[in-house]
Design a protein around this motif. Structure first.
Motif, short mmCIF file in Angstrom:
data_model
loop_
_atom_site.label_atom_id
_atom_site.label_comp_id
_atom_site.label_asym_id
_atom_site.label_seq_id
_atom_site.Cartn_x
_atom_site.Cartn_y
_atom_site.Cartn_z
N ASP A 33 60.62 -12.51 18.58
CA ASP A 33 61.62 -11.70 19.27
C ASP A 33 61.05 -11.14 20.58
O ASP A 33 61.72 -11.14 21.62
CB ASP A 33 62.09 -10.56 18.38
N SER A 85 62.17 -12.26 24.57
CA SER A 85 62.58 -11.32 25.62
C SER A 85 61.90 -11.64 26.95
O SER A 85 62.35 -11.19 28.01
CB SER A 85 62.26 -9.89 25.20
N TYR A 92 62.10 -0.92 17.15
CA TYR A 92 62.51 -2.14 17.85
C TYR A 92 63.79 -2.68 17.23
O TYR A 92 63.91 -2.77 16.01
CB TYR A 92 61.42 -3.21 17.76
N VAL A 93 64.74 -3.02 18.10
CA VAL A 93 66.00 -3.63 17.67
C VAL A 93 66.09 -4.99 18.32
O VAL A 93 65.91 -5.12 19.55
CB VAL A 93 67.21 -2.75 18.08
N ARG A 94 66.34 -6.01 17.53
CA ARG A 94 66.37 -7.37 18.07
C ARG A 94 67.34 -7.47 19.24
O ARG A 94 68.47 -6.98 19.20
CB ARG A 94 66.79 -8.36 16.97
N GLY A 95 66.84 -8.07 20.32
CA GLY A 95 67.65 -8.26 21.52
C GLY A 95 67.44 -7.20 22.57
O GLY A 95 67.88 -7.37 23.72
N MET A 96 66.77 -6.10 22.21
CA MET A 96 66.55 -5.05 23.20
C MET A 96 65.57 -5.53 24.27
O MET A 96 64.64 -6.30 23.98
CB MET A 96 66.06 -3.77 22.54
N ALA A 97 65.79 -5.11 25.49
CA ALA A 97 64.89 -5.48 26.59
C ALA A 97 63.61 -4.67 26.49
O ALA A 97 63.63 -3.47 26.21
CB ALA A 97 65.58 -5.22 27.93
N VAL A 98 62.49 -5.35 26.67
CA VAL A 98 61.20 -4.66 26.68
C VAL A 98 60.46 -5.03 27.95
O VAL A 98 60.57 -6.14 28.44
CB VAL A 98 60.35 -5.01 25.43
N ASP A 117 56.25 -0.45 27.48
CA ASP A 117 57.10 -0.05 26.36
C ASP A 117 56.30 -0.04 25.05
O ASP A 117 55.40 -0.88 24.84
CB ASP A 117 58.29 -1.00 26.22
N VAL A 129 56.93 -0.07 20.94
CA VAL A 129 57.93 -0.29 19.92
C VAL A 129 57.28 -0.53 18.56
O VAL A 129 56.11 -0.92 18.48
CB VAL A 129 58.83 -1.50 20.27
N ARG A 150 59.19 3.74 19.70
CA ARG A 150 60.58 3.78 19.26
C ARG A 150 60.88 2.52 18.43
O ARG A 150 60.24 1.48 18.61
CB ARG A 150 61.54 3.86 20.44
#
Length: 468
Positions: free
Chosen positions: A321, A325, A68-74, A78, A80, A66
């Motif tokens: 990034d 996280s 990756y959007v900056r700040g998303m929890a991984v 996962d 990305v 999927r």
């Protein structure tokens, strides 16, 4: 010494290079063919870096990746990806261990030598319409004349929209061509060197010959061509100034040889390694111990500069990034990471044996080629991997049953080349070059061994899944 003792000692102490088909597990033959069928489809879908990136993303999403959007929890497991301006792709399968333990990276490039249209390309001469081009990368200009060509790319309009251009890829499409001088008038051309016989400014794409309008008017063929382009794409001549249009060979990937043991296509350099790295990542059947990263970079053929090249901060930003996280400094991750710089090497060609050093050349069907260093002559521009790094990969490959060979590009003073390895090493990432040996590298139609393609895929997967 007894003959049996001599033989035993020889087997124990001396290197034995063997053709991979003498070592390949018979049960793997079907898997090899299936892998290569997928690779050929990838090549046909990805004639340019933009098309290649789009196909890589399509395959990644199929495999559960999927954006990756900056700040998303991984978290571990996962998957990305990040598209860098539609021309390069970064993918990661988050591992069980913290990024403080480093990542396992395969970095390849998806740009290939080609002909780019100039910003003001369209002109008419002798009542023939042409596009002017500027060649991209280290190509031999004489190889690009009198072959059918396609045109792909985008035209960016002033309102911010983009138009996708595709001329020549579909079976019913016309093709483009660059003409050459007939032998009857080629006496002076024949006296020139290969590098001089076809000047760069003569690499002009023939577009049309049928005029429109009143015969007293000038530029009638040019206008006719522009009218066709406007009807199909809604563009005007001024729009070429903000376009990226690339001419590439109008050929599909095909089996080569009566035994079908090889693949001929445009763009093996370096999509053969890019696909191996991508497919190996997508085929991981469980969460890797360390985060597995695949880099599909742009601009390698012209020095890896620019925002989509390996020298840009795009890779660092993506990794930083991910590290943030997990609360890990990027520098800590990099110093514990390993990168396989996945780029092709030259395959020994008996027709041109004088530029190869046989003892250190890569051979078709001998597996993935490890290159301790690239560069030119005195290793200039190379990332010279240390002994420990080569030993590490030898062990990883041997444990995974990967067929491999050690290789140089050619004789010391014959020339040279580079890869993205130096830019990864400059980031304090342990790096080694490895890839598929290629015949006719940088030509409009290159040839590789199916076995080497498959073993390179196995090698990439072995790196991603290595225990330490």
């Amino acid at each position: 010494m007894e003959k049996s003792d001599f033989k035993a000692l020889k087997e124990q102490l001396l290197s034995r290079r063997r053709n991979g088909f003498d070592r390949l597990d018979g049960a793997e033959r079907d898997t090899l063919e299936s892998y290569c069928a997928g690779y050929k489809a990838f090549l046909d879908a990805g004639k340019t870096e933009r098309l290649c990136a789009a196909e890589a993303i399509r395959l990644a999403e199929q495999a559960g990746y999927r954006p990756y959007v900056r700040g998303m929890a991984v978290k571990a497991g996962d998957k990305v990806y990040l598209s860098n301006r539609g021309k390069s792709v970064l993918l990661a399968h988050i591992g069980e261990k913290s990024l403080a333990e480093g990542a396992r990276i395969a970095a390849a490039h998806i740009d290939s030598p080609r002909l780019d249209l100039k910003p003001n390309p369209l002109y008419e001469d002798g009542e023939l319409a042409y596009f002017k081009t500027h060649y991209y990368g280290g190509l031999r200009k004489y190889q690009w004349v009198t072959i059918p060509l396609e045109l792909h790319g985008v035209v960016a309009l002033r309102d911010g929209t983009t138009v996708q251009v595709n001329i020549g890829a579909d079976a019913a499409d016309p093709r483009l061509v660059i003409t050459d001088l007939l032998p009857h008038l080629g006496a002076e051309q024949n006296k020139k060197t290969l590098g001089e016989a076809i000047p760069g400014e003569t690499l002009n794409l023939l577009l049309g010959s049928e005029p429109i309008g009143d015969r007293e008017e000038s530029g009638r063929v040019k206008l006719a061509v522009m009218k066709l382009l406007n009807e199909k794409y809604g563009i005007t001549e001024d729009d070429f100034t903000s376009a990226e249009l690339e001419a590439v060979p109008a050929v599909k990937a095909t089996d080569i040889g009566l035994d079908r043991s090889m693949i001929g296509a445009y763009g093996h350099d370096d999509r053969v390694c890019a696909y191996a790295a991508l497919r190996a990542l997508l085929d991981l059947d469980k969460t890797p111990a360390r985060t597995a990263v695949c880099v599909l970079a742009d601009k390698e053929e012209i020095g890896s500069d620019g925002v989509t090249g390996m020298q840009s901060a795009a890779f660092d930003t993506f990794m930083e990034d991910l590290c943030e996280s997990q609360g890990v400094p990027l520098r800590v991750c990099f110093e514990k990471s390993f990168c396989l710089s996945a780029d092709v090497t030259a395959a020994y060609d008996p027709n041109f044996s004088d530029v190869y050093e046989k003892r250190n050349a890569a051979y078709l069907n001998y597996g993935i080629g490890l290159c301790k260093y690239t560069g030119a002559r005195g290793k200039s521009g190379a990332s010279d991997a240390d002994a420990e790094t080569v030993a590490y990969i030898r062990n990883v490959f041997d444990e995974a049953g990967v067929i491999w060979q050690i290789a140089e590009l050619g004789k010391v003073d014959a020339g040279g080349g580079g890869t993205v390895a130096v830019y990864m090493a400059n980031r304090n990432i342990t790096t080694l070059d490895a890839g598929v040996p290629v015949l006719s590298m940088h030509a409009p139609f290159e040839t590789v061994s199916k076995l080497d393609c498959y073993e390179t895929y196995k090698g990439m997967k072995a790196v991603f899944t290595a225990a330490d």
